[in-house]
Design a protein around this motif. Structure first.
Motif, PDB file in Angstrom:
ATOM      1  N   GLY A   1       0.791  -1.226   0.000  1.00 49.35           N
ATOM      2  CA  GLY A   1       0.000   0.000   0.000  1.00 49.35           C
ATOM      3  C   GLY A   1       0.820   1.271   0.000  1.00 49.35           C
ATOM      4  N   THR A   2       2.089   1.195  -0.396  1.00 48.90           N
ATOM      5  CA  THR A   2       2.927   2.391  -0.490  1.00 48.90           C
ATOM      6  C   THR A   2       2.325   3.351  -1.509  1.00 48.90           C
ATOM      7  N   ARG A   3       2.182   4.611  -1.112  1.00 53.30           N
ATOM      8  CA  ARG A   3       1.524   5.588  -1.977  1.00 53.30           C
ATOM      9  C   ARG A   3       2.463   6.106  -3.069  1.00 53.30           C
ATOM     10  N   ASP A   4       1.882   6.426  -4.218  1.00 53.88           N
ATOM     11  CA  ASP A   4       2.649   6.998  -5.322  1.00 53.88           C
ATOM     12  C   ASP A   4       3.007   8.449  -5.022  1.00 53.88           C
ATOM     13  N   ASN A   5       3.921   9.023  -5.818  1.00 55.21           N
ATOM     14  CA  ASN A   5       4.319  10.418  -5.589  1.00 55.21           C
ATOM     15  C   ASN A   5       4.179  11.274  -6.847  1.00 55.21           C
ATOM     16  N   ILE A   6       3.249  10.918  -7.723  1.00 54.94           N
ATOM     17  CA  ILE A   6       3.072  11.676  -8.961  1.00 54.94           C
ATOM     18  C   ILE A   6       1.649  12.221  -9.059  1.00 54.94           C
ATOM     19  N   GLU A   7       1.498  13.246  -9.875  1.00 57.89           N
ATOM     20  CA  GLU A   7       0.170  13.736 -10.229  1.00 57.89           C
ATOM     21  C   GLU A   7       0.077  13.779 -11.747  1.00 57.89           C
ATOM     22  N   PHE A   8      -1.138  13.585 -12.254  1.00 57.30           N
ATOM     23  CA  PHE A   8      -1.288  13.656 -13.708  1.00 57.30           C
ATOM     24  C   PHE A   8      -2.700  14.062 -14.090  1.00 57.30           C
ATOM     25  N   ILE A   9      -2.828  14.451 -15.350  1.00 59.48           N
ATOM     26  CA  ILE A   9      -4.120  14.766 -15.941  1.00 59.48           C
ATOM     27  C   ILE A   9      -4.336  13.829 -17.123  1.00 59.48           C
ATOM     28  N   ASN A  10      -5.462  13.135 -17.126  1.00 58.41           N
ATOM     29  CA  ASN A  10      -5.838  12.239 -18.218  1.00 58.41           C
ATOM     30  C   ASN A  10      -7.015  12.843 -18.976  1.00 58.41           C
ATOM     31  N   VAL A  11      -6.891  12.921 -20.285  1.00 57.44           N
ATOM     32  CA  VAL A  11      -7.984  13.409 -21.124  1.00 57.44           C
ATOM     33  C   VAL A  11      -8.443  12.268 -22.026  1.00 57.44           C
ATOM     34  N   ALA A  12      -9.706  11.903 -21.914  1.00 55.09           N
ATOM     35  CA  ALA A  12     -10.249  10.795 -22.695  1.00 55.09           C
ATOM     36  C   ALA A  12     -10.233  11.111 -24.183  1.00 55.09           C
TER      37      ALA A  12
END
Length: 354
Positions: A108-119
């Motif tokens: 359950g180690t958390r990720d350290n990134i953020e992103f934007i996904n556009v369909a």
């Protein structure tokens, strides 16, 4: 019309020479389009041995630069504003994902990134809405930046899928109809930001195979690693300016009965001096239509049928549609849905057989 990007990104430190890298086959997209037999064999070699390759002369460099600008503008928005467009815990990937919302391992180690996904569907429907709304920075660039990138990426991936269709001995258009532009799908463009990681060892994205069919990636710094077949040593993939990195996902491995490889990979902190910089990446994911059943296409190709008969241990029948496969994997990665290590296992794809 927004001005053409002259690159909002600085000159990064070079990829260090003292880190192990895995060499990739270089495929020339222009030669693939021209039907060059030797180049097609190069692509086939890459697709069946590792499932990763460099792609040069793809013609999407300017569109990618513009998308990086859109990504930076979006990530610069206040977190409170971005969270209005968070993708949520229901199994949809479209929208914004904040740091720490996804598990990177069974612990359950958390990720350290953020992103934007556009369909893909939202981009092609613009100015109408197919799935959801997006931050104002995305909307401002939808017509000038997002749509051109999506359309060109779709064209590149469709060209490569046509090559695989023929090499697999499938009827003409068999893969194309499973990736119909008209049908809603999980196909999407993603721009990712990772913070500088001078002392960070946490993964940006945990070890995984991609959910869909074909990924078309543009990296600014190192960080992508692959675990080669029959190896226990992770190796970096070195970014090369102007070259995209392509890789196959679960759907193509399943459709082909295992002939094509969906290889396990991860994103970790960049090596050497690069770790002191923000890491940006951009990818277009081509995924099958939502209603497409994921199974080996043994009834349509003697080549696939013969391979499956000789390799019965593979994943040849999932009992799931593309949407079900995709939703399960996304939903069970979310920290909010975590119950224990079993949740992580429920998010796995073909990597459980690697």
């Amino acid at each position: 019309m927004l001005p053409i990007s002259k690159s909002a990104f600085p000159t990064f430190p070079p990829f260090p020479d003292d880190f192990a890298t895995h060499p990739l086959v270089i495929v020339d997209y222009e030669l693939i389009k021209a039907g060059d037999k030797d180049e097609i064999e190069q692509l086939w070699k890459a697709a069946t041995e590792l499932g990763f390759w460099y792609l040069k002369n793809h013609g999407v460099e300017q569109e990618a630069n513009n998308m990086f600008d859109m990504g930076r503008e979006t990530m610069d928005l206040p977190l409170e504003e971005k969270m209005k467009y968070e993708q949520g815990d229901g199994g949809s990937s479209f929208g914004y994902k904040a740091r720490g919302q996804v598990a990177t391992d069974a612990m359950g180690t958390r990720d350290n990134i953020e992103f934007i996904n556009v369909a893909k569907d939202d981009a092609l429907a613009w100015p109408k809405q197919a799935h959801r709304s997006y931050p104002r920075t995305v909307n401002a660039r939808m017509e000038s930046t997002v749509v051109p990138f999506v359309r060109k990426s779709m064209e590149v991936n469709a060209t490569l899928l046509d090559v695989f269709n023929e090499k697999l001995g499938l009827p003409e258009g068999a893969l194309a109809k499973r990736h119909s532009v008209e049908e809603f799908s999980g196909s999407e463009a993603r721009c990712t930001k990772s913070p500088p990681t001078p002392t960070e060892t946490r993964l940006g994205i945990g070890a995984h195979t991609d959910f869909g069919s074909l990924s078309f990636l543009h990296n600014r710094l190192g960080g992508l690693q692959v675990l080669p077949p029959n190896s226990e040593t992770w190796q970096y993939i070195k970014p090369i300016p102007g070259y995209a990195i392509c890789n196959l996902g679960d759907a193509m491995a399943i459709f082909s009965g295992g002939i094509l490889r969906s290889n396990i990979h991860r994103v970790c902190p960049p090596p050497g001096a690069q770790k002191h910089w923000e890491r940006w990446s951009l990818v277009y994911f081509t995924r099958p239509g939502n209603s497409v059943n994921l199974h080996a296409l043994v009834e349509e190709s003697p080549l696939i049928a013969d391979y499956v008969a000789k390799h019965p241990e593979g994943i040849h029948e999932t009992g799931a549609t593309s949407l079900e496969w995709f939703t399960r994997r996304i939903k069970n990665q979310r920290i909010s849905n975590r119950k224990g290590p079993e949740t992580w296992m429920a998010s796995r794809g073909t990597e459980i057989r690697v």
